[in-house]
Design a protein around this motif. Structure first.
Motif, short mmCIF file in Angstrom:
data_model
loop_
_atom_site.label_atom_id
_atom_site.label_comp_id
_atom_site.label_asym_id
_atom_site.label_seq_id
_atom_site.Cartn_x
_atom_site.Cartn_y
_atom_site.Cartn_z
N GLU A 18 0.84 -1.21 0.00
CA GLU A 18 0.00 0.00 0.00
C GLU A 18 0.87 1.26 0.00
O GLU A 18 0.58 2.22 -0.72
N ALA A 19 1.93 1.26 0.79
CA ALA A 19 2.82 2.43 0.85
C ALA A 19 3.57 2.59 -0.47
O ALA A 19 3.77 3.71 -0.95
N CYS A 20 3.97 1.47 -1.06
CA CYS A 20 4.66 1.53 -2.37
C CYS A 20 3.73 2.17 -3.39
O CYS A 20 4.16 3.03 -4.19
N LEU A 21 2.46 1.77 -3.39
CA LEU A 21 1.49 2.30 -4.36
C LEU A 21 1.25 3.78 -4.13
O LEU A 21 1.18 4.57 -5.08
N ARG A 22 1.09 4.17 -2.85
CA ARG A 22 0.84 5.59 -2.56
C ARG A 22 2.01 6.45 -3.01
O ARG A 22 1.82 7.47 -3.68
N ASN A 23 3.23 6.03 -2.66
CA ASN A 23 4.39 6.82 -3.06
C ASN A 23 4.54 6.87 -4.58
O ASN A 23 4.86 7.91 -5.16
N ALA A 24 4.29 5.74 -5.24
CA ALA A 24 4.43 5.69 -6.70
C ALA A 24 3.36 6.56 -7.36
O ALA A 24 3.65 7.29 -8.32
N ASN A 25 2.14 6.55 -6.84
CA ASN A 25 1.10 7.43 -7.37
C ASN A 25 1.49 8.89 -7.18
O ASN A 25 1.25 9.73 -8.06
N ALA A 26 2.07 9.20 -6.03
CA ALA A 26 2.51 10.58 -5.78
C ALA A 26 3.64 10.95 -6.74
O ALA A 26 3.65 12.05 -7.31
N ALA A 27 4.56 10.03 -6.99
CA ALA A 27 5.66 10.28 -7.94
C ALA A 27 5.10 10.57 -9.33
O ALA A 27 5.54 11.51 -10.01
N GLY A 28 4.11 9.77 -9.76
CA GLY A 28 3.49 9.96 -11.08
C GLY A 28 2.76 11.29 -11.14
O GLY A 28 2.85 12.03 -12.14
N ALA A 29 2.04 11.62 -10.09
CA ALA A 29 1.27 12.88 -10.06
C ALA A 29 2.22 14.08 -10.10
O ALA A 29 1.97 15.05 -10.82
N LEU A 30 3.33 14.01 -9.35
CA LEU A 30 4.29 15.12 -9.36
C LEU A 30 4.92 15.24 -10.75
O LEU A 30 5.17 16.35 -11.23
N ALA A 31 5.16 14.09 -11.40
CA ALA A 31 5.79 14.11 -12.73
C ALA A 31 4.88 14.82 -13.74
O ALA A 31 5.37 15.61 -14.55
N VAL A 32 3.57 14.56 -13.71
CA VAL A 32 2.69 15.18 -14.72
C VAL A 32 2.46 16.67 -14.41
O VAL A 32 2.05 17.41 -15.29
N SER A 33 2.75 17.08 -13.18
CA SER A 33 2.48 18.48 -12.85
C SER A 33 3.67 19.39 -13.18
O SER A 33 3.63 20.58 -12.92
N ARG A 34 4.75 18.81 -13.77
CA ARG A 34 5.90 19.64 -14.16
C ARG A 34 6.25 19.39 -15.63
O ARG A 34 6.11 18.27 -16.12
N ARG A 35 6.71 20.43 -16.31
CA ARG A 35 7.09 20.29 -17.72
C ARG A 35 8.51 19.73 -17.83
O ARG A 35 9.36 20.06 -17.01
N GLY A 36 8.73 18.84 -18.82
CA GLY A 36 10.07 18.29 -19.05
C GLY A 36 10.19 16.90 -18.45
O GLY A 36 9.76 16.67 -17.32
#
Ligand code: ATP
Ligand code: MG
Length: 321
Positions: free
Chosen positions: A282-300
């Motif tokens: 569950e923690a792996c999924l939460r962190n990975a979802n957060a990593a993906g969300a942060l990635a789409v919120s920045r250009r490049g």
């Protein structure tokens, strides 16, 4: 089948490092002169391995660059992120790979690649690559790297080496349906499905490799091949995890999508790293979802990489009151 035990060692990947050169204006293709922005360091394996290193896990990449500015730019960036670049070979007779990218009005992208005939197409298991593989605890491959029979052969050899040492293997297919008609891609995907422990498809990529009609059918077919765990990326909806005994859905985090490039790579790197650091699924999924969300919120592509502190801040901000 349960997840194999964790073998200590580096997370290693193998494949293209390249520069992205992006069209400033939206539209279709590159038929007329355009304003371009770049070079930006990129390539799915490069994004993946930098995200692993940013999480503080030892990481290395087997890659090839030309002796040119584009190559040195990417290597400097990998080094700054803490990636072991000892197995990045410099080829003086080939140039660094490039990807020209243009966004269409609907958000889809057109690519113009120089890959197979670039230094990235010359990757082979030379002495530095074998030395890095000897330190490998987990080996990750992206489908985008399986673009020639030469690369597939080298990946096959690398997997034999790491598996003999007790390392685990993960595979992010990064394929579109049409790619399965390309002989190289089909052979590469078939090889990886036989050999990977953790499979990280996104959306329809779950069904394509086994030509399944439903997620249940695909998951059963993939387990029958010997895969231990499947993590399905579902863009803004988050992700799901499946193994022989568990099915866990984890919702995504609400962010404004600026640039989707690299979300899947940052997600995969974070999931694998957290798993190896002993976190619960569950923690792996939460962190990975957060990593993906942060990635789409920045250009490049590589600007989307984040630290665990940034991921946990997003998770805390998003927690229900
Ligand atoms: P890529 O385009 O990098 O190949 P992908 O298709 O492999 O990406 P996605 O499912 O698009 O994978 O994204 C990976 C993860 O990033 C998702 O599982 C989710 O956690 C996060 N993510 C992607 N898009 C969004 C979004 N719009 N909002 C919030 N999170 C997102
Ligand atoms: Mg992907």
């Amino acid at each position: 089948m349960t997840l194999p035990p964790i073998k200590p060692g580096k997370i290693v990947t193998m494949g293209e490092v390249l520069v992205d050169i992006m069209a400033v204006e939206r539209g279709r293709g590159f038929h007329e002169p355009l304003n371009l922005k770049g070079p930006f360091p990129g390539g799915a394996p490069a994004i993946f391995v930098s995200q692993v290193a940013r999480l503080g896990h030892p990481a290395g990449i087997i890659a090839g660059i030309g002796d040119d500015d584009f190559g040195w730019l990417t290597v400097e960036r990998l080094k700054r992120d803490g990636v072991d670049v000892s197995a990045v070979r410099v080829h003086d007779d080939h140039v660094t790979a490039t990807a020209f990218v243009r966004y269409r009005e609907d958000g889809e992208r057109d690519f113009l690649f120089n890959l197979a005939r670039s230094a990235a197409g010359r990757i082979e298991l030379d002495a530095p690559a074998r030395a890095l593989l000897a330190e490998c605890g987990h080996f990750h491959i992206m489908g985008s790297s399986l673009f020639s029979f030469h690369l597939i052969d080298e990946v096959r050899k690398a997997i034999e080496i790491v598996k003999a040492n007790g390392a685990t293997v993960s595979f992010d297919p990064n394929i579109r349906k049409e790619m399965m008609d390309i002989a190289e891609m089909r052979a590469g995907v078939e090889l990886m499905l036989q050999d990977c422990d953790i499979f990280l498809p996104s959306g329809p990529e779950l069904l394509i490799p086994t030509a399944s009609r439903s997620e249940e059918e695909a998951i059963a077919a993939l387990f029958a091949l010997g895969i231990s765990a499947i993590v399905v990326k579902r863009a803004a909806r988050g992700a799901s995890y499946y193994d022989a005994t568990r099915a866990i859905d984890m919702p995504g985090y609400k962010v404004t999508e600026i640039d989707p490039t690299g979300a899947g790579d940052c997600f995969g790197a974070t999931f694998i790293t957290c798993l190896r650091q002993g976190m619960e699924i569950e923690a792996c999924l939460r962190n990975a979802n957060a990593a993906g969300a942060l990635a789409v919120s920045r250009r490049g592509a590589m600007e989307g990489i984040s630290t665990l502190v940034e991921m946990q801040a997003l998770i805390a901000r998003s927690a229900p009151a």
